[in-house]
Structure formats: structure tokens, C-alpha cells
Scaffold this active site. Structure first.
Site, PDB file in Angstrom:
ATOM      1  N   ASN A 163       8.698  -1.602 -13.703  1.00  0.00           N
ATOM      2  CA  ASN A 163       7.208  -0.622 -13.010  1.00  0.00           C
ATOM      3  C   ASN A 163       8.007  -0.028 -11.858  1.00  0.00           C
ATOM      4  O   ASN A 163       7.979   1.578 -11.755  1.00  0.00           O
ATOM      5  CB  ASN A 163       6.100  -0.989 -13.274  1.00  0.00           C
ATOM      6  CG  ASN A 163       5.845  -2.294 -12.587  1.00  0.00           C
ATOM      7  OD1 ASN A 163       6.458  -3.153 -12.779  1.00  0.00           O
ATOM      8  ND2 ASN A 163       5.200  -1.991 -11.174  1.00  0.00           N
ATOM      9  N   THR A 168       8.420   0.649   4.019  1.00  0.00           N
ATOM     10  CA  THR A 168       8.138  -1.026   3.985  1.00  0.00           C
ATOM     11  C   THR A 168       7.980  -1.531   2.559  1.00  0.00           C
ATOM     12  O   THR A 168       7.498  -2.699   2.394  1.00  0.00           O
ATOM     13  CB  THR A 168       6.955  -1.229   5.497  1.00  0.00           C
ATOM     14  OG1 THR A 168       6.813  -0.459   4.752  1.00  0.00           O
ATOM     15  CG2 THR A 168       8.378  -1.107   6.619  1.00  0.00           C
ATOM     16  N   GLY A 169       7.282  -0.641   1.506  1.00  0.00           N
ATOM     17  CA  GLY A 169       6.259  -1.041   0.362  1.00  0.00           C
ATOM     18  C   GLY A 169       7.114  -1.386  -0.627  1.00  0.00           C
ATOM     19  O   GLY A 169       8.179  -0.795  -0.804  1.00  0.00           O
ATOM     20  N   CYS A 180       4.183   5.065 -13.222  1.00  0.00           N
ATOM     21  CA  CYS A 180       5.051   4.575 -13.909  1.00  0.00           C
ATOM     22  C   CYS A 180       4.380   3.880 -15.685  1.00  0.00           C
ATOM     23  O   CYS A 180       5.938   4.009 -16.121  1.00  0.00           O
ATOM     24  CB  CYS A 180       5.107   3.023 -13.166  1.00  0.00           C
ATOM     25  SG  CYS A 180       3.696   2.691 -12.694  1.00  0.00           S
ATOM     26  N   LYS A 236      -3.855   9.472 -16.167  1.00  0.00           N
ATOM     27  CA  LYS A 236      -2.845  10.109 -15.888  1.00  0.00           C
ATOM     28  C   LYS A 236      -1.509  10.405 -16.965  1.00  0.00           C
ATOM     29  O   LYS A 236      -0.572  11.444 -17.364  1.00  0.00           O
ATOM     30  CB  LYS A 236      -1.869   9.242 -14.814  1.00  0.00           C
ATOM     31  CG  LYS A 236      -2.576   9.500 -13.393  1.00  0.00           C
ATOM     32  CD  LYS A 236      -1.799   8.355 -12.323  1.00  0.00           C
ATOM     33  CE  LYS A 236      -2.684   8.489 -11.259  1.00  0.00           C
ATOM     34  NZ  LYS A 236      -2.098   7.919 -10.208  1.00  0.00           N
ATOM     35  N   HIS A 268       5.723  -3.622 -16.793  1.00  0.00           N
ATOM     36  CA  HIS A 268       3.986  -3.071 -17.104  1.00  0.00           C
ATOM     37  C   HIS A 268       5.351  -2.587 -19.148  1.00  0.00           C
ATOM     38  O   HIS A 268       6.110  -2.986 -19.682  1.00  0.00           O
ATOM     39  CB  HIS A 268       4.346  -1.789 -17.188  1.00  0.00           C
ATOM     40  CG  HIS A 268       3.739  -0.913 -15.748  1.00  0.00           C
ATOM     41  ND1 HIS A 268       3.651  -1.988 -14.568  1.00  0.00           N
ATOM     42  CD2 HIS A 268       3.559   0.429 -15.319  1.00  0.00           C
ATOM     43  CE1 HIS A 268       2.654  -2.066 -14.044  1.00  0.00           C
ATOM     44  NE2 HIS A 268       2.478  -0.614 -13.507  1.00  0.00           N
ATOM     45  N   ARG A 327       2.440   0.260  12.265  1.00  0.00           N
ATOM     46  CA  ARG A 327       1.986  -0.994  11.946  1.00  0.00           C
ATOM     47  C   ARG A 327       3.710  -1.262  11.803  1.00  0.00           C
ATOM     48  O   ARG A 327       4.022  -2.455  12.654  1.00  0.00           O
ATOM     49  CB  ARG A 327       1.331  -1.178  10.798  1.00  0.00           C
ATOM     50  CG  ARG A 327      -0.281  -1.109  10.862  1.00  0.00           C
ATOM     51  CD  ARG A 327      -0.888  -2.124   9.605  1.00  0.00           C
ATOM     52  NE  ARG A 327      -0.286  -0.841   7.436  1.00  0.00           N
ATOM     53  CZ  ARG A 327      -1.087   0.236   7.698  1.00  0.00           C
ATOM     54  NH1 ARG A 327      -1.787   0.991   8.204  1.00  0.00           N
ATOM     55  NH2 ARG A 327      -0.569   0.677   7.061  1.00  0.00           N
ATOM     56  N   SER A 328       4.661  -0.621  11.242  1.00  0.00           N
ATOM     57  CA  SER A 328       5.753  -1.009  11.250  1.00  0.00           C
ATOM     58  C   SER A 328       7.448  -1.004  11.589  1.00  0.00           C
ATOM     59  O   SER A 328       7.689  -0.903  11.941  1.00  0.00           O
ATOM     60  CB  SER A 328       6.240  -1.171   9.522  1.00  0.00           C
ATOM     61  OG  SER A 328       5.763  -1.292   8.521  1.00  0.00           O
ATOM     62  N   ARG A 359      -5.320  -4.184 -16.709  1.00  0.00           N
ATOM     63  CA  ARG A 359      -4.059  -5.280 -15.465  1.00  0.00           C
ATOM     64  C   ARG A 359      -4.448  -6.102 -15.890  1.00  0.00           C
ATOM     65  O   ARG A 359      -4.957  -7.139 -16.405  1.00  0.00           O
ATOM     66  CB  ARG A 359      -4.884  -4.649 -14.056  1.00  0.00           C
ATOM     67  CG  ARG A 359      -4.379  -5.024 -13.089  1.00  0.00           C
ATOM     68  CD  ARG A 359      -2.949  -4.199 -12.612  1.00  0.00           C
ATOM     69  NE  ARG A 359      -3.197  -3.916 -12.167  1.00  0.00           N
ATOM     70  CZ  ARG A 359      -2.080  -2.550 -11.620  1.00  0.00           C
ATOM     71  NH1 ARG A 359      -1.072  -2.107 -12.149  1.00  0.00           N
ATOM     72  NH2 ARG A 359      -2.435  -1.333 -10.755  1.00  0.00           N
TER      73      ARG A 359
HETATM   74  P1  A2P Z   1       2.903  -0.186   6.057  1.00  0.00           P
HETATM   75  O1  A2P Z   1       3.901  -1.310   5.969  1.00  0.00           O
HETATM   76  O2  A2P Z   1       3.567   0.323   7.212  1.00  0.00           O
HETATM   77  O3  A2P Z   1       1.518  -0.414   5.951  1.00  0.00           O
HETATM   78  P2  A2P Z   1       2.785  -1.099  -1.294  1.00  0.00           P
HETATM   79  O4  A2P Z   1       2.633  -0.110  -2.291  1.00  0.00           O
HETATM   80  O5  A2P Z   1       3.702  -2.146  -1.132  1.00  0.00           O
HETATM   81  O6  A2P Z   1       1.222  -1.479  -0.489  1.00  0.00           O
HETATM   82  O7  A2P Z   1       3.715  -0.058  -0.045  1.00  0.00           O
HETATM   83  C1  A2P Z   1       2.840   1.433   0.802  1.00  0.00           C
HETATM   84  C2  A2P Z   1       3.534   1.991   1.865  1.00  0.00           C
HETATM   85  O8  A2P Z   1       3.285   2.944   2.377  1.00  0.00           O
HETATM   86  C3  A2P Z   1       4.650   1.030   2.916  1.00  0.00           C
HETATM   87  O9  A2P Z   1       5.573   0.984   3.322  1.00  0.00           O
HETATM   88  C4  A2P Z   1       3.079   1.409   3.734  1.00  0.00           C
HETATM   89  O10 A2P Z   1       3.786   1.410   5.348  1.00  0.00           O
HETATM   90  C5  A2P Z   1       3.204   3.217   3.533  1.00  0.00           C
HETATM   91  N1  A2P Z   1       1.715   3.483   4.240  1.00  0.00           N
HETATM   92  C6  A2P Z   1       0.599   3.650   4.512  1.00  0.00           C
HETATM   93  N2  A2P Z   1       0.223   3.889   4.406  1.00  0.00           N
HETATM   94  C7  A2P Z   1       0.779   4.936   5.947  1.00  0.00           C
HETATM   95  C8  A2P Z   1       0.809   5.444   6.724  1.00  0.00           C
HETATM   96  N3  A2P Z   1      -0.420   5.810   7.490  1.00  0.00           N
HETATM   97  N4  A2P Z   1       1.303   6.505   7.151  1.00  0.00           N
HETATM   98  C9  A2P Z   1       3.078   6.048   6.899  1.00  0.00           C
HETATM   99  N5  A2P Z   1       2.817   5.400   5.806  1.00  0.00           N
HETATM  100  C10 A2P Z   1       1.826   4.610   5.238  1.00  0.00           C
HETATM  101  C1  11C Z   2      -0.541   1.132 -11.116  1.00  0.00           C
HETATM  102  N1  11C Z   2       1.061   2.725 -12.497  1.00  0.00           N
HETATM  103  O1  11C Z   2       0.320   0.224 -12.448  1.00  0.00           O
HETATM  104  C2  11C Z   2       0.145   2.137 -10.464  1.00  0.00           C
HETATM  105  C3  11C Z   2       1.086   2.367 -10.078  1.00  0.00           C
HETATM  106  O2  11C Z   2       0.458   7.455  -9.819  1.00  0.00           O
HETATM  107  O3  11C Z   2       2.264   6.596  -9.498  1.00  0.00           O
HETATM  108  C4  11C Z   2       1.154   3.887  -9.452  1.00  0.00           C
HETATM  109  C5  11C Z   2       0.301   4.851  -9.659  1.00  0.00           C
HETATM  110  C6  11C Z   2       0.438   6.326  -9.422  1.00  0.00           C
HETATM  111  O4  11C Z   2      -0.865   0.445 -10.690  1.00  0.00           O
END
Ligand code: A2P
Ligand code: 11C
Length: 337
Positions: A315, A11-12, A130, A214, A242, A39-40, A235
Site C-alpha cells: 500500500n 518524514t511520513g 491505495c 472512495k 493491503h 516539528r521536523s 483494518r
Molecule cells: P511531521 O513528521 O513533521 O509531523 P504519516 O502519514 O506517517 O503520519 O506522515 C504524515 C506526514 O505529514 C509527515 O511527514 C508529517 O510531518 C506531515 N505533516 C503532518 N502535519 C503537517 C503540517 N501541519 N504541516 C506540514 N506537514 C505535516
Molecule cells: C488506509 N487507504 O489504508 C487508507 C490510506 O485516501 O489516501 C489512504 C487514505 C487516502 O488507511
């Protein structure tokens, strides 16, 4: 032959792009599993037009999975990659959790595809940061010709690198400021709208940020060369893409014409370097693109063999999802079969 694939963090911001890359590149997927936080769970996404429910990530989520693409943050990768590998999946991990582990290959397909063979040690392949990926894609052909000794890089990084919450923060703050209302900041330590933050990730004891370190450490591992790198990561209020100002010093002289010739034919690179017509890479041109754009190539006359370049890539795509799916492609074609 097809492969059962799990996308962890489906979902991210990066997970969504991973799903699109698998679709666009026609990766030979058998079953697909989407995993995220509790949550998802129950949310329904699509893969190739068919509904796929999101499931909660658990230690037993990986039975029958061949390849697990992880992008749910370092803590989840640290905890769950070993479970996935134990269940027989090869993990391609987008977090920083495993990158510097000597038993985990750190791979950019245009640079060190041979390193993928090292997946056998832990069942994990790390996807670099990235900012590092787009820099090494642009520098590898120059290094092969002239041997890079030193890199000085400054980055201009989009908020999508932080994830979906940061994309929302920039959008909302911009709206608030344009409507003369005081904006709130939750994701970043300061306002990001109409501002630049010379801090990405937290600070290390040496005064550099983790993001900067990194770039220093990952570059050496991927290029398999003792290149001295120093970085300043910033940023900027851009949603996607990027940008990087990269200065290199080489053993052998590389003229601007030679650099252009080397980059013109380089895998994964698009040369956009026509300053007379105002043509150079810009982040607004790379959203959704898989190539790394290089331009503004100039000789740095302050040192013996120096060059300046401007490097831009999406990125979330080449910096994360595309690179991971490219690794998966090589893995199934050459190693898993
Ligand atoms: P969720 O959408 O359920 O929070 P982003 O980089 O856009 O913030 O996305 C982070 C991703 O990592 C999302 O898919 C998020 O799911 C997932 N994630 C964050 N915390 C957890 C967790 N504790 N267990 C599994 N997936 C997670
Ligand atoms: C950023 N480069 O733009 C970071 C995101 O180590 O994979 C990725 C962080 C990582 O914020």
C-alpha cells in the site's frame, strides 16, 4: 534535463517511500526539497547519499519547484496545493482532497495514463486511494476483455495505510499483550493487535465508511466506466500490504484460463496462482514491491459471468509512492519536456 522536486510530508510513511522511489527509479531530479511540519524542521534526511534538511511547509515553499509530491494529509493538500500550483509546480497529491474534483485527473498509469493531460486545468494530479489503485490495476485487463458490470470487494488493510503512528500502535500493543500488560489505543478506536476493525476512516450518513465510498467513486472515475461497486473495508493487524477479495460480474464470460492469460501479460501485475502448490499472494511477500499480485482466480458459479480474485500489493509503494512517481515520470516524458 532535470526537474526540481519537493516532497511534502517527507518524514511520513508515504513520504519516505516517495524519496526511495525517486532514488531507485533514477528520476531526473535537479534540486530536491523536503517539507514537513515545524516539528521536523531542522531534521536532516538523505537523498542519493547527500544530506537534505527538512524545512517547514509554508505557502512560499514552492518557488522554483517543478513537481511537488504531496503526502502530508488532506488538510495540507487542500491548503497548499493551490500555492504550489500558483508558483508553477505540478502537484501530484496522494491525499483524498482533490480526487473527485472534475478539474483534477485521478490517475493510475496502467489504467488511464491519458488523463494526466488534464493537469493543466488546476496544476494538480490526484493519486488514488491505495485500496482502489491495486484493485483497478488487477481489473483493467479483465474489464477491457469482458466489461465489468459490478464489483463486490472486501479489503484486509495494513496499519501502514494510517501512517507511522499506527505502525507504532500495532507494534507496541502486540508487545504489551504478549507480556500480559493491558494495551492502550490512541490511533484506532479499538485495539488493532490480534483484532480486525470493520472501520477505516469515519462513517458517512449511508452507513458506509469514507474508505468504502472512495473505492466506489474512484473506481468509476479511473476506469471511466459506470461500474457498480460495493465495498467493505477492514483494518487487520498487518504492517505492510493491503489484501482484497474481489468478486466481479462481467458482460462477457471470462473463464479462469482466460483471466490468467490476460493477467499474465498485464502491466504492473504478477500472477501468483498455483493453489496446488500453496502459491497465492500474501502481504508478507509484497513489502517493498511495486507489482500488484493476483491469485485465487475462481469462477463464481452463482451468477452468469462471475469471477473471484485475491489481490495484494504494498500500500505504501504501488498504493501510494510508486504510483505517484510513475505519474511524475509520464508527466516529464510526455508533457513538461
Ligand atoms: P511531521 O513528521 O513533521 O509531523 P504519516 O502519514 O506517517 O503520519 O506522515 C504524515 C506526514 O505529514 C509527515 O511527514 C508529517 O510531518 C506531515 N505533516 C503532518 N502535519 C503537517 C503540517 N501541519 N504541516 C506540514 N506537514 C505535516
Ligand atoms: C488506509 N487507504 O489504508 C487508507 C490510506 O485516501 O489516501 C489512504 C487514505 C487516502 O488507511
Amino acid at each position: 534535463k532535470t526537474w526540481n522536486v519537493a516532497v511534502v510530508g517527507a518524514t511520513g510513511a508515504v513520504g519516505t517511500q516517495m524519496i526511495e522511489c525517486l532514488e531507485e527509479r533514477n528520476f531526473p531530479v535537479g534540486n530536491i526539497k523536503f517539507l514537513a511540519s515545524a516539528r521536523s524542521a531542522g531534521q536532516v534526511l538523505e537523498f542519493n547519499g547527500k544530506p537534505v534538511p527538512v524545512e517547514e511547509l509554508k505557502h512560499d515553499s514552492f518557488e522554483g519547484i517543478d513537481i511537488a509530491l504531496f503526502s502530508a494529509g488532506g488538510a495540507r493538500s487542500e491548503e497548499f496545493c493551490p500555492s504550489a500550483a500558483k508558483a508553477g509546480a505540478v502537484c501530484i497529491d496522494n491525499s483524498s482532497a482533490w480526487r473527485m474534483d472534475p478539474d483534477v485527473p485521478l490517475v493510475v498509469p496502467e489504467v488511464n495514463p491519458h488523463a494526466i493531460a488534464g493537469y493543466r486545468k488546476k496544476g494538480i494530479i490526484a493519486n488514488p486511494n491505495c485500496s482502489t489503485i491495486q484493485m483497478v490495476v488487477a481489473l483493467k485487463p479483465l474489464h477491457d476483455f469482458g466489461t465489468i458490470k459490478r464489483i463486490v470487494v472486501s479489503t484486509y488493510q495494513a496499519v501502514s495505510g494510517t501512517g507511522n503512528k499506527a505502525i507504532d500502535e500495532l507494534r507496541i500493543q502486540t508487545g504489551e499483550l504478549l507480556n500480559c500488560r493491558p494495551p492502550k489505543n490512541e490511533v484506532y478506536p479499538h485495539r488493532i493487535a490480534f483484532n480486525c476493525l470493520p472501520q477505516i476512516d469515519s462513517f458517512c450518513d449511508n452507513g458506509y465508511t469514507k474508505e468504502e465510498m472512495k473505492m466506489v467513486n474512484e473506481t468509476r472515475k479511473i476506469m471511466e466506466a459506470d461500474i457498480a461497486t460495493t465495498a467493505t473495508c477492514v483494518r487487520v493487524p498487518v504492517f505492510y500490504g493491503h489484501s482484497e477479495s474481489v468478486n466481479i460480474e462481467t458482460e462477457k464470460k471470462i473463464t479462469v484460463a482466460k483471466a490468467r492469460e490476460l493477467l499474465e501479460d498485464a502491466p504492473g501485475v504478477e500472477l501468483v496462482d498455483n493453489p496446488a502448490n500453496g502459491e497465492y499472494p500474501m502481504p508478507m511477500d509484497v513489502a517493498g514491491e511495486d507489482l500488484t499480485l493476483v491469485g485465487r482466480i475462481r469462477e463464481d458459479a452463482t451468477v452468469k459471468n462471475g469471477l473471484n480474485l485475491w489481490v495484494v500489493a504494498d500500500n505504501l509503494r504501488k498504493g501510494a509512492a510508486t504510483n505517484a512517481v510513475q505519474i511524475a515520470e509520464i508527466l516529464v516524458e510526455k508533457y513538461l519536456k
